[in-house]
Design a protein around this motif. Structure first.
Motif, short mmCIF file in Angstrom:
data_model
loop_
_atom_site.label_atom_id
_atom_site.label_comp_id
_atom_site.label_asym_id
_atom_site.label_seq_id
_atom_site.Cartn_x
_atom_site.Cartn_y
_atom_site.Cartn_z
N LEU A 436 0.82 -1.21 0.00
CA LEU A 436 0.00 0.00 0.00
C LEU A 436 0.86 1.26 0.00
O LEU A 436 0.49 2.27 -0.60
CB LEU A 436 -0.92 0.01 1.23
N LEU A 437 2.01 1.20 0.66
CA LEU A 437 2.84 2.38 0.86
C LEU A 437 3.82 2.66 -0.26
O LEU A 437 4.10 3.83 -0.57
CB LEU A 437 3.62 2.24 2.18
N ASP A 438 4.37 1.62 -0.87
CA ASP A 438 5.52 1.80 -1.76
C ASP A 438 5.25 1.27 -3.16
O ASP A 438 5.09 0.06 -3.35
CB ASP A 438 6.74 1.08 -1.16
N PRO A 439 5.21 2.14 -4.17
CA PRO A 439 4.95 1.69 -5.55
C PRO A 439 5.99 0.71 -6.08
O PRO A 439 5.69 -0.07 -6.99
CB PRO A 439 4.98 3.00 -6.36
N TYR A 440 7.20 0.74 -5.52
CA TYR A 440 8.25 -0.18 -5.99
C TYR A 440 7.81 -1.62 -5.84
O TYR A 440 8.07 -2.46 -6.72
CB TYR A 440 9.54 0.07 -5.20
N TYR A 441 7.13 -1.94 -4.74
CA TYR A 441 6.72 -3.31 -4.50
C TYR A 441 5.57 -3.75 -5.41
O TYR A 441 5.18 -4.92 -5.39
CB TYR A 441 6.33 -3.50 -3.03
N ARG A 442 5.03 -2.82 -6.18
CA ARG A 442 3.96 -3.18 -7.13
C ARG A 442 4.52 -3.49 -8.51
O ARG A 442 3.77 -3.80 -9.43
CB ARG A 442 2.94 -2.04 -7.21
N THR A 443 5.85 -3.38 -8.67
CA THR A 443 6.49 -3.83 -9.90
C THR A 443 6.81 -5.32 -9.76
O THR A 443 6.75 -5.89 -8.67
CB THR A 443 7.78 -3.06 -10.16
N ILE A 444 7.17 -5.96 -10.86
CA ILE A 444 7.49 -7.38 -10.81
C ILE A 444 8.72 -7.62 -9.94
O ILE A 444 8.71 -8.47 -9.04
CB ILE A 444 7.69 -7.94 -12.23
N GLU A 445 9.81 -6.88 -10.21
CA GLU A 445 11.02 -7.05 -9.40
C GLU A 445 10.77 -6.67 -7.95
O GLU A 445 11.24 -7.34 -7.02
CB GLU A 445 12.17 -6.21 -9.96
N GLY A 446 10.02 -5.60 -7.73
CA GLY A 446 9.74 -5.16 -6.37
C GLY A 446 8.93 -6.17 -5.58
O GLY A 446 9.18 -6.40 -4.39
N PHE A 447 7.96 -6.80 -6.23
CA PHE A 447 7.15 -7.81 -5.55
C PHE A 447 8.01 -9.03 -5.20
O PHE A 447 7.85 -9.63 -4.13
CB PHE A 447 5.97 -8.22 -6.43
N ILE A 448 8.92 -9.38 -6.10
CA ILE A 448 9.85 -10.48 -5.82
C ILE A 448 10.69 -10.16 -4.59
O ILE A 448 10.86 -10.99 -3.69
CB ILE A 448 10.75 -10.75 -7.04
N VAL A 449 11.20 -8.92 -4.53
CA VAL A 449 11.99 -8.50 -3.37
C VAL A 449 11.16 -8.54 -2.10
O VAL A 449 11.63 -8.97 -1.04
CB VAL A 449 12.56 -7.08 -3.61
N LEU A 450 9.90 -8.12 -2.19
CA LEU A 450 9.02 -8.12 -1.02
C LEU A 450 8.80 -9.53 -0.49
O LEU A 450 8.86 -9.78 0.72
CB LEU A 450 7.68 -7.48 -1.39
N VAL A 451 8.55 -10.48 -1.39
CA VAL A 451 8.35 -11.87 -0.98
C VAL A 451 9.64 -12.44 -0.39
O VAL A 451 9.62 -13.12 0.64
CB VAL A 451 7.87 -12.73 -2.17
#
Length: 762
Positions: A436-451
């Motif tokens: 919700l807070l960071d648009p980076y985690y809504r990218t493919i690479e960002g979501f991978i990093v989040l997981v």
């Protein structure tokens, strides 16, 4: 693996799937069940050249770990009735295999059972022999996540500007906390010596550490496990100092690198506006407004003269994801929640998110509504779907994540999240709030990093929760079963009676010193032994290792599935804000269970390092990135941000009244799952009995050093201890262990219905 197979090929097998019947050849390989259907002959409309081309047969591959339940129905020889195997997959595909020869059917059943739940070791799974295709080999999925690079992206590095945090290497060899990552971001003012002492006060030494630092206002999200408060109200000065330091990071002063906090406060999402802007207050739901009012109205004592970010001193929050009574009940076994007399710089919020057993039962009820999809084309039972409570649980997670995101992104406050062990509900809330807070985690690479960061590195128990090695309890023989009967063996209702009975036994044994060394405590479904200390060395035999890796059905739970479902809700509500599409989430859930890749195997960073998964297996991220175009959202806006333009803000917030069924993941169409509701189903989506808010509010309790707000009326206590002891007595009375026992016929204020309390212990 080959020794597990009694038969490798069965011809003329009748398959029922989706209400349709077809004839296939069944192949059983070491890692897959394969259904091969002969290709249909070419039609007369085709040209002679095309007709001469030999049509290819259709193949359906089912990885053995994808099998959730299998029921064998034998038939007497000469009866004329075919024996059958009914299979339910973890991807919610249901098939029935009818085999004329009963011996072949039995051999097929035993072969599937042996290849699914009699492996004995994670290292015998497909991932350790899988050879990925060349496009995947060109991409090193293991290198996508680099902890130091991610912390540097957030502004934390040895050479960069001191934003109040440093990277501690106290756990570099995993001796300090085996289930935590090697690198731990902690406040700069806290020494490793203080961390060492603070670790003794947190379950499994999972101390409060940073997981997210807001780039605009420097406010943080930290995570931990529950404290070891116990009935005696144990405290740790070092833990209090650590939490205080987490909540006292300096305000961002380098305007050249980050936007101003003024700009941030003027740029909330259209669905969840800044609480300080009266012109947009009407856009907040009643639930969200009440939650914010309750949190902001808590009177806190100012304990520091340091300069803080606006609002941080007033609204710093400790989020205990558990229901209030559950947290209190854990004190009976030496665990529990923070005594807010010692954390006067914060407010504590209980979110009432149920534990793994409730979530597992909820999904089982969804399966019950879908179970006949192999033999029927009829839609699922909508009332059973509603009764499952699945959407309530997803809504609760989104509500909790939104509450955390509002505190950090709008109220400019710090938040510490924990549940019991800090690897189930904590991972869900932490990851969702960052989405919700960071648009980076809504990218493919960002979501991978989040997981990788919040699930894999921080030690979510993927092996325990997913049950990769299967269980014999998931296989059954029904000699007199009727078609359409329940697939799941070993069902025992909702299990609440057993949970309470076991909770009482565990709590009573805890006080028996003679048996203390043998006692086990289960929090969030994971058994904790007093002998599990990393300092105690045990001899490990082959049999004990197999027992350790064996699936325990009562420890499985769809925790990561729920996170992906909640992410789907956000993707559906904000289709232009995510780079990945729905199929990306669905395939990620599939490969969680397929065991084709090594990414999700084992329970924590240390276990994967010991097993050398990066050297011996392929990464699932190579699969996705080598097929990037298949998983890219065509509606994505490219990540364009403008906090002054509606629809392009940095923050997004879920619309809780728009939560829906993720029909694709359940292999159903949208009309089947999300058709018009009615009175019969609406009643199961109504008010939470333990909620402080209205509608679907997840907030069930608020506590400070001077104020306790529970399911009953708010009360102010001049003596914080008196109020807390009263609340504790009310909760413990329900356990029946002789401490603060209520008189016969009375009810706890926190349990007005008189029902058995659902506690954290199994």
């Amino acid at each position: 693996m080959a020794d597990k197979l009694r038969v490798t090929k069965v011809e003329q097998v009748q398959v029922l799937a989706g209400g349709e019947v077809s004839l296939v050849t069944l192949h059983l390989t070491p890692h897959h069940l394969i259904l091969v259907r002969a290709a249909a002959p070419p039609s007369s409309q085709h040209s002679p050249k095309k007709a001469s081309t030999k049509p290819r047969p259709q193949e359906s591959w089912i990885a053995y770990p994808m099998i959730a339940f299998c029921t064998f129905r034998p038939t007497p020889h000469g009866s004329g009735i075919w024996s059958s195997l009914r299979i339910r997959g973890r991807d919610f595909k249901f098939i029935t295999l009818n085999i004329e020869d009963d011996k072949k059917a039995r051999d097929a059943y035993e072969s599937i059972k042996g290849a699914t739940c009699k492996l004995g070791s994670i290292e015998k799974l497909h991932a350790f022999v899988y050879d990925p295709p060349p496009p995947e080999k060109k991409i090193s999925g293991w290198e996508i996540y680099d902890a130091k690079a991610e912390w540097k992206r957030q502004g934390i590095s040895d050479k960069g500007l001191d934003r109040g945090w440093r990277i501690s290497k106290i756990n570099i060899d995993y001796a300090f906390s085996p289930t935590y990552p090697a690198l731990l971001p902690v406040p700069s003012s806290i020494s490793d010596n203080t961390l060492n002492y603070a670790g003794r006060y947190r379950s499994r030494v999972r101390i409060p550490v940073l997981t997210y630092l807001h780039p605009v206002n420097n406010c943080s999200i930290t995570r931990s496990s529950q404290p070891l408060a116990g009935l005696r109200g144990n405290r740790s000065i070092q833990d209090e100092k650590l939490v205080s330091a987490c909540f006292s990071a300096p305000a961002q002063t380098d305007d050249s690198d980050y936007p101003s906090s003024t700009q941030s406060r003027a740029s909330p999402s259209s669905s969840q506006p800044d609480l300080g802007l009266s012109s947009t207050e009407g856009e907040l739901s009643e639930t969200e407004r009440l939650e914010d009012e309750l949190l902001s109205s808590s009177t806190l004592e100012i304990v520091s003269d340091k300069q803080h970010v606006y609002g941080a001193q007033q609204h710093n929050l400790i989020v205990d994801a558990r229901p209030t009574v559950n947290a209190l009940a854990m004190q009976a076994v030496g665990l529990g929640s923070e005594n807010m007399d010692h954390y006067k710089f914060a407010t504590k919020a209980y979110l009432g998110i149920d534990n793994i057993h409730v979530m597992r039962d909820s999904l089982a009820k969804v399966v019950e509504a879908l179970k006949d999809s192999d033999i029927s084309k009829l839609p699922p039972n909508r009332e059973l779907l509603a009764k499952s409570g699945w959407l309530k649980h997803i809504t609760g997670l989104l509500d909790g994540a939104a509450l955390i995101a509002r505190q950090v992104g709008i109220q400019h406050s710090h938040v510490l999240i924990h549940c019991s062990d800090g690897w189930d509900r904590t991972s869900q809330l932490s990851a969702l709030s960052q989405l919700l807070l960071d648009p980076y985690y809504r990218t493919i690479e960002g979501f991978i990093v989040l997981v990788e960061k919040d699930w894999l590195a921080f030690g979510h128990m993927f092996q325990h929760r997913s049950g990769f090695l299967g269980s014999e309890k998931w296989f059954s023989v029904q000699n007199d079963a009727l078609a359409g009967s329940a697939i799941q063996p070993g069902g025992n209702g909702d299990g609440r009676g057993d949970a309470i009975e076991n909770a009482l036994l565990s709590a009573k044994r805890f006080f028996n010193k003679s048996n203390q060394s043998q006692d086990t405590i289960e929090s969030d479904g994971e058994t904790f032994s007093f002998e599990d200390s990393p300092k105690v060395k045990k001899s490990v035999t082959k049999d004990s290792q197999a027992d350790k890796e064996a699936t325990k059905p009562k420890e499985t739970s769809p925790v990561f599935h729920q996170f992906l479902d909640a992410t789907y809700q956000l993707l559906y509500q904000f289709p232009t804000r995510f780079e990945f599409n729905e199929r990306f989430l669905r395939r990620l859930l599939y490969h969680l269970y397929s065991c084709q890749y090594g990414t999700f195997l084992y329970n924590n960073e240390k276990s994967r390092l010991d097993a050398r998964v990066q050297e011996r297996t392929a990464s699932v991220w190579s699969y996705f990135l080598s097929r990037r175009s298949e998983f890219t959202n065509k509606e994505w806006d490219g990540g364009e941000l403008d906090d002054h333009v509606k629809g392009k803000e940095r923050l997004i917030f879920p619309r809780l009244d728009k939560t829906r069924w993720w029909s694709e993941v359940f292999n159903r169409n949208d009309a089947d799952m999300n058709g018009p509701t009615n009175t019969a189903t609406d009643k199961y989506l109504g008010l939470r009995e333990d909620s402080l808010g209205v509608g679907h509010g997840v907030l069930t309790g608020i506590e400070t050093a001077k104020t306790i707000v529970g399911a009953g009326p708010t009360r102010q206590d001049s003596n914080g201890n008196a109020g807390r002891i009263a609340s504790l007595r009310d909760g413990i009375a329900g356990l029946g262990i002789g401490i603060g026992r209520a008189s016969p016929g009375t009810k706890s204020p926190n349990n007005p219905t008189g029902e058995a309390m659902e506690v954290e212990m199994q």
